[in-house]
Design a protein around this motif. Structure first.
Motif, short mmCIF file in Angstrom:
data_model
loop_
_atom_site.label_atom_id
_atom_site.label_comp_id
_atom_site.label_asym_id
_atom_site.label_seq_id
_atom_site.Cartn_x
_atom_site.Cartn_y
_atom_site.Cartn_z
N TYR A 14 39.96 1.74 -43.71
CA TYR A 14 39.54 1.06 -42.53
C TYR A 14 39.67 1.49 -41.33
O TYR A 14 39.06 0.96 -40.17
CB TYR A 14 40.51 -0.23 -42.43
CG TYR A 14 40.57 -1.27 -43.80
CD1 TYR A 14 39.97 -2.36 -43.58
CD2 TYR A 14 41.28 -1.12 -44.74
CE1 TYR A 14 40.14 -3.10 -44.60
CE2 TYR A 14 41.36 -1.79 -45.97
CZ TYR A 14 40.49 -2.79 -45.85
OH TYR A 14 40.66 -3.78 -46.90
N THR A 15 40.13 2.88 -41.09
CA THR A 15 40.35 3.32 -39.76
C THR A 15 40.35 4.83 -39.93
O THR A 15 40.38 5.35 -40.94
CB THR A 15 41.74 2.84 -38.90
OG1 THR A 15 41.65 3.34 -37.76
CG2 THR A 15 42.97 3.19 -39.75
N TRP A 32 38.11 0.86 -36.70
CA TRP A 32 38.94 -0.13 -36.22
C TRP A 32 38.50 -0.89 -34.95
O TRP A 32 38.53 0.11 -33.83
CB TRP A 32 40.35 0.20 -36.42
CG TRP A 32 41.26 -0.96 -36.44
CD1 TRP A 32 41.93 -1.63 -35.33
CD2 TRP A 32 41.62 -2.05 -37.58
NE1 TRP A 32 42.73 -2.53 -35.57
CE2 TRP A 32 42.57 -2.99 -37.14
CE3 TRP A 32 41.36 -1.91 -38.82
CZ2 TRP A 32 43.28 -3.91 -37.92
CZ3 TRP A 32 42.01 -2.69 -39.60
CH2 TRP A 32 42.90 -3.78 -39.14
N GLU A 52 36.57 4.73 -30.17
CA GLU A 52 36.95 4.85 -31.63
C GLU A 52 35.89 5.04 -32.55
O GLU A 52 36.16 5.83 -33.41
CB GLU A 52 37.48 3.55 -31.92
CG GLU A 52 38.50 3.46 -33.07
CD GLU A 52 39.69 4.12 -33.07
OE1 GLU A 52 40.48 4.14 -34.25
OE2 GLU A 52 40.09 4.42 -31.93
N LYS A 96 47.76 4.95 -34.13
CA LYS A 96 46.70 5.80 -34.53
C LYS A 96 46.86 7.18 -35.17
O LYS A 96 47.88 7.88 -34.63
CB LYS A 96 45.41 5.74 -33.40
CG LYS A 96 45.14 4.40 -33.02
CD LYS A 96 43.85 4.42 -31.89
CE LYS A 96 43.46 3.15 -31.32
NZ LYS A 96 42.31 3.03 -30.64
N THR A 145 36.56 -5.24 -37.49
CA THR A 145 37.47 -6.15 -38.23
C THR A 145 36.89 -7.55 -38.63
O THR A 145 35.85 -7.73 -38.13
CB THR A 145 38.93 -6.17 -37.80
OG1 THR A 145 38.67 -6.47 -36.36
CG2 THR A 145 39.51 -4.71 -37.85
#
Length: 747
Positions: free
Chosen positions: A108-109, A138, A162, A184, A204
């Motif tokens: 997811y990240t 994310w 990001e 993070k 998300t």
């Protein structure tokens, strides 16, 4: 001098060789996959072509179906921002994931550098059969929800950065500075995992109120015309914002000489379909349509990504407009009807379901058609449902089905238990009532899960080390021995009775007391009055199931929801020592009324206090992950989930107290332990036939019985057992029967 120079030269050479050997040992071979050059200096392994995802293999583009699992970021005892998974754990998990039949994992990240290093090292040994991954990015979720404006400059800046950081991390070209407040990943990224990338998913699940407000705040924002992506004329302001974010990802990736398919995250709440039977306005407030964004110069293409569960939103359970298709068993199947319509809408694009599944848990949060509830399943039923959903997704012509999720995640919260626990300690214990923590097919069990097996055989208690259990030293008619133990998930009891236990003729009760208050008398006590009240009572009888119930004046559920649509409560039930024990219930839907909702929707709750009789031994053919007690002859074994005993956090000995609800949440009190009061009743006569000595006293001095105490624990003390669930093997069966997407007769 010459001899000295030769000696120094030799030492220098040895040092150089040693340094090179050391560097090689930490540096896996360069990632290599067969790929196509789609333009000068730019390669692609995957592409979106028409309504399918394709892979370049054997010097040709071929249809590809992504069989995957979502991968969490942490392990028990840790919160997600701690990113606690080690390189060694990743390496082991990758092998298990591929053995299950998956070809893709989704993260997811940005994860820490060890993830990308491990993936490159693992795939280097796969001899042309790599495990691919989808990289998520994310979005600044909290700021979006708080500010309700995607165009807010700081939100845009954070998301853009990001995206660029994620691209750099994947291609081994990033150095991310640590920020202890961000949660993070940080570190130096030097391992190029880009060749093993399957695609990108940005963002998300979008808050519908935020999307709607963004659209209303920026009606005149111009259409986005980017280098590789643009918004279509019909795009909303939020969709134009998304087009820009997707384009930034494409521009960033092209700098590394690669292209991959890109999507943004989406879910049923913001899908482009109508849900006429959904009572909540918010669940059908606004749509985010992937068809309103398009690639203009991106050979790898673009796809749609959705999270679709069979129980949420509520229209899955009762909207007649989605009860129009039958599955292979001839059953009306709203999930099948939904994904059929969603696929029809996206005929122009490849589409994946990138989250689906149900949890194996004691707790339940939503109910669905065909029993596909959010929780309440054992591992076998979890696997059966997951397998059904996977097969539906494949048969409807989707390009991928990514199961949620790989490993259980203790830190998770869910809407109908978060009022009962301590937020900053969720990761330290196994709360069987919080279903969100148990979607994994890799079980993360509390530490005694394979030490104390609930099977009626007391021999495993004999193998426990000193200090791992305590004897409740009390004289008790009908009981020869009472032993207690605990771990991160349960309180365990071993009762050795004076005579064989017959659940058809007898009932074994165990009352618990943690706080002043509760029931000092009750029907279950068969006329006995206690000097201290009980908060809960366990009742073991019958062939298949027992139950635990909660004192009516301590009943959290009643205290929270008695003015929110529940059936009327007898005022007597709210008094101390009411003599009543209620079923242990969790809310699964609120009462809704027009005009606050489209139409009336009843309050609904479910009993989660059933205690299944069975075996928790995973080697036993009759294994049931929800088994809580078993008896054999004179022996009764039992485990009780902590929250069912009233604990908000057993790791710090905090129990939910009797104070009034404040700000929608219950308070907690620190306790010294739990007092356990066992007794036995004859079901035919109703008489007590066994209980601790002291029964001649009136009231009975239960407060003099020994208290079971334990030391609290912190994150470093958390231990757990990792083991594939039964659902792992059922999903393995489903995944290994599928190799390519459905192309003939697809919707």
């Amino acid at each position: 001098m010459k001899k000295m120079s030769k000696k120094l030269s030799l030492l220098a050479l040895i040092g150089t060789v040693a340094a090179a050997a050391t560097a090689y040992s930490f540096w896996p071979p360069t990632a290599k996959v067969e790929s196509a050059e789609i333009e000068e200096g730019v390669r692609a392994k995957f592409r979106a072509e028409g309504s399918q995802i394709e892979v370049y293999a054997d010097q040709a583009w071929q249809p590809y179906f992504a069989k995957g699992v979502n991968l969490g970021a942490t392990t028990p005892g840790h919160f997600p921002g701690e990113l606690a998974v080690t390189k060694e754990e990743y390496m082991r998990w990758f092998g298990m994931i591929q053995e299950m039949g998956a070809n893709v994992i989704r993260v997811y990240t940005i994860l820490k550098p060890e993830f990308y290093e491990a993936l490159v090292a693992y795939n280097a040994k796969r001899d042309g059969d790599p495990l691919f991954f989808i990289q998520g990015v994310w979005s600044p979720e909290e700021q979006l929800i708080e500010g309700q404006d995607a165009f807010e400059p700081d939100v845009k800046r954070q998301f853009e950065q990001e995206i660029r950081d994620a691209v750099g991390a994947v291609y081994g070209k990033a150095k991310l500075e640590p920020d202890p407040h961000s949660g993070k990943a940080s570190g130096t990224y030097i391992f190029n995992a880009g060749p093993y990338l399957m695609g990108w998913i940005l963002g998300t699940e979008w808050d519908p109120k935020m999307v709607d407000r963004t659209n209303r705040l920026h009606p005149d924002v111009p259409a986005y015309e980017g280098v590789h992506f643009r918004s279509k004329p019909e795009a909303s302001p939020f969709e134009r914002w998304l087009a820009e974010m997707v384009d930034i990802a494409a521009q960033s990736e092209r700098e590394h000489g690669w292209q991959h398919p890109i999507a943004f995250s989406n879910w049923v709440t913001t899908d482009p379909l109508e849900h006429p039977g959904e009572p909540l306005f918010e669940e059908d407030l606004v749509s985010v349509d992937p068809l309103h964004v398009e690639a203009v110069d991106w050979g790898a293409g673009y796809f749609a990504s959705y999270h679709v569960y069979p129980y949420y939103p509520d229209f899955f359970a009762f909207d007649a407009t989605y009860q129009t298709m039958t599955n292979d068993e001839g059953e009306i199947d709203s999930y099948l009807a939904y994904i059929h319509r969603l696929k029809q809408h996206h005929r122009e694009l490849p589409i994946m379901i990138t989250e689906f599944g149900v949890p194996a848990s004691q707790g339940v949060a939503h109910t669905g058609l065909l029993g596909r509830d959010q929780g309440g399943h054992n591992e076998a039923r979890q696997g059966e449902i997951d397998r059904e959903l996977f097969r539906h997704i494949h048969s409807e012509g989707y390009s991928g089905a990514i199961l949620f999720t790989w490993q259980d995640e203790w830190f998770k919260k869910t809407w109908n238990t978060l009022q009962y626990d301590v937020p900053d300690r969720r990761a330290y214990w196994y709360n069987a009532l919080t279903n969100e923590a148990f979607f994994g097919v890799l079980g993360m069990y509390p530490s005694k899960a394979e030490t104390i097996l609930i099977d009626g055989d007391p021999s495993d208690w004999e193998r426990l080390k000193d200090g791992e259990w305590k004897s409740l030293e009390m004289e008790a008619a009908g009981f020869e021995d009472i032993r207690v133990s605990h771990d991160e998930g349960y309180l365990y009891l071993l009762l050795r009775l004076s005579e064989p236990f017959d659940p058809a003729r007898q009932t074994v009760y165990i009352g618990s007391d943690t706080l002043p208050g509760g029931n000092r008398h009750a029907e279950e006590l068969r006329g006995l009055t206690l000097d201290e009240g009980l908060e809960t009572v366990v009742e073991l009888s019958g062939e298949e199931a027992g139950r635990i119930r909660i004192a009516s004046n301590y009943d959290f559920h009643t205290r929270l929801y008695r003015h929110a649509g529940m059936e009327p409560v007898d005022p007597q039930a709210l008094r101390d020592d009411s003599g009543l024990f209620h079923p242990w219930r969790l809310v699964v839907s609120y009462k809704l009324e027009y005009p606050d909702s489209r139409f009336e929707h009843p309050f609904k709750d479910v009993d989660v206090g059933e205690l299944i009789r069975g075996t928790s031994d995973p080697e036993d053919p009759d294994y049931d992950s929800k088994a809580m007690w078993q008896t054999d002859g004179e022996v009764v074994e039992l485990r009780i989930p902590w929250m069912l005993l009233g604990f908000a956090d057993p790791s710090s000995l905090q129990a939910i107290n009797y104070e009034d609800v404040k700000n929608g949440k219950l308070g907690t009190s620190f306790v010294d332990g739990v007092l356990l009061f066992p007794w036995i009743a004859d079901n035919t006569t109703g008489e007590l036939i066994g209980m601790p000595s002291g029964s001649n006293a009136e009231p009975y001095p239960v407060s003099t019985l020994p208290l079971y105490k334990w030391e609290g624990w912190e994150d470093v003390d958390v231990k757990y057992v990792e083991r594939p669930k039964q659902s792992y093997y059922l999903m393995q069966e489903a995944m290994k029967e599928v190799n390519t997407p459905v192309t003939e007769g697809a919707p």
